[in-house]
Design an enzyme around this catalytic site. Structure first.
Site, PDB file in Angstrom:
ATOM      1  N   HIS A 159       0.840  -1.300  -0.214  1.00  0.00           N
ATOM      2  CA  HIS A 159      -0.085  -0.043  -0.060  1.00  0.00           C
ATOM      3  C   HIS A 159       0.942   1.364  -0.177  1.00  0.00           C
ATOM      4  O   HIS A 159       2.160   1.221   0.182  1.00  0.00           O
ATOM      5  CB  HIS A 159      -1.052   0.163   1.075  1.00  0.00           C
ATOM      6  CG  HIS A 159      -2.103  -0.727   1.181  1.00  0.00           C
ATOM      7  ND1 HIS A 159      -2.275  -2.129   1.479  1.00  0.00           N
ATOM      8  CD2 HIS A 159      -3.447  -0.597   0.740  1.00  0.00           C
ATOM      9  CE1 HIS A 159      -3.510  -2.626   1.110  1.00  0.00           C
ATOM     10  NE2 HIS A 159      -4.096  -1.672   0.596  1.00  0.00           N
ATOM     11  N   LYS A 163      -0.502   4.563   4.531  1.00  0.00           N
ATOM     12  CA  LYS A 163      -1.256   3.860   5.343  1.00  0.00           C
ATOM     13  C   LYS A 163      -0.779   3.541   6.746  1.00  0.00           C
ATOM     14  O   LYS A 163       0.328   3.114   6.820  1.00  0.00           O
ATOM     15  CB  LYS A 163      -1.389   2.428   4.573  1.00  0.00           C
ATOM     16  CG  LYS A 163      -2.491   1.674   4.985  1.00  0.00           C
ATOM     17  CD  LYS A 163      -2.927   0.459   3.978  1.00  0.00           C
ATOM     18  CE  LYS A 163      -3.828  -0.278   4.842  1.00  0.00           C
ATOM     19  NZ  LYS A 163      -5.088   0.204   5.020  1.00  0.00           N
TER      20      LYS A 163
END
Length: 273
Positions: A159, A163
């Site tokens: 990600h 995040k």
């Protein structure tokens, strides 16, 4: 002509919440009827259309859930675990409307409270709103039925660098699907990380590998590894709009052509199944 589905959005100012609001405004079969924000939010009291740099729509950012859900058919939630649970409990006490949430990271107490709420309202909890991820989860369950001792399972996810949680809620959801298909609890078989001299891999365990960097929307791969062959089931999100589209599909499914679903707990597997 069928009336548009009236939606209240919980958490409309975040990345996902904003994407959901844009999708609602662009969909003729939906109407953004309410928006719930925190008291300190700069969107409090502001027309959400203006906040999204669109034309005014007459829907203001509200702090009171009761005000925001007045006349709504359904609530779509993209807030935070504490706010989700509080909203679910309030909706349960009000007798509705139904709730669709894409929030992850609930602790055990919060999960139990959501389960109680689902006895009183229809509640769909999605580990990921993507329809593609829902199909991926179904494939993971099917593949996990391979002989457990012969196939090792590893979950890889990547990600963007902003995040905060790891592994992702989606990675945990996919690993849980694999564990359940084997008749196991994920908490009993998970290897969350590896460092140093770990020794041989424990047979039947499910391992995780996490990468963070750049602006990656989301990549997940579940690898099944045997001595002489390997199966990989993967999903790659190319644009955040897929999550908003999936949220709207979940809302359509929950409304069920105006009849609504019975009280209970639902997932994206029900939507694609």
């Amino acid at each position: 002509m069928t009336s548009p589905i009236r939606v209240t959005v919980l958490g409309p100012t975040g990345r996902l919440g904003s994407a959901i609001c844009h999708a609602l405004l662009d969909s003729p079969d939906f109407r953004l009827a309410g928006a719930v924000v925190r008291a300190e939010s700069p969107a409090c009291g502001v027309d959400i259309g203006t906040w999204l740099e669109r034309d005014p729509i007459g829907c203001l950012g509200e702090t009171a859930l009761e005000q925001a859900v007045h006349g709504a058919d359904i609530v779509i939630d993209s807030s935070l675990p504490g706010m989700t649970v509080a909203a679910a409990e309030r909706l349960a006490s009000l007798g509705g409307p139904s709730l669709v949430t894409g929030v992850t990271g609930f602790n055990r107490d919060q999960e139990a409270r959501l389960a109680t709420c689902s006895d009183k309202i229809p509640l769909l909890a999605a580990g990921n709103f993507s329809l593609g991820v829902a199909v991926t989860e179904a494939l993971v369950r099917q593949a996990a039925r391979l002989p457990a001792k012969a196939w090792d399972i590893e979950v890889h996810e990547t990600h963007h660098k902003r995040k905060a949680d790891a592994p992702s809620g989606t990675a945990i959801m996919l690993a849980r699907a694999a564990a359940e298909a084997r008749g196991e609890r994920l908490e009993d078989v998970a290897t969350w990380s590896r460092e140093g001299t770990t020794g041989p891999r424990q047979s039947g365990s499910i391992g995780f590998a996490v990468s963070r960097g750049g602006s990656v929307v989301g990549e997940h791969a579940v690898r099944y590894l045997a001595e002489l062959e390997e199966i990989t089931i993967s999903h790659r999100a190319l644009d955040r709009s897929i999550f908003a589209r999936g949220a709207l599909e979940a809302a359509r499914w929950m409304i069920n052509e105006g009849e609504g679903r019975p009280n209970g707990r639902y997932t994206m597997q029900d939507v694609v199944g």
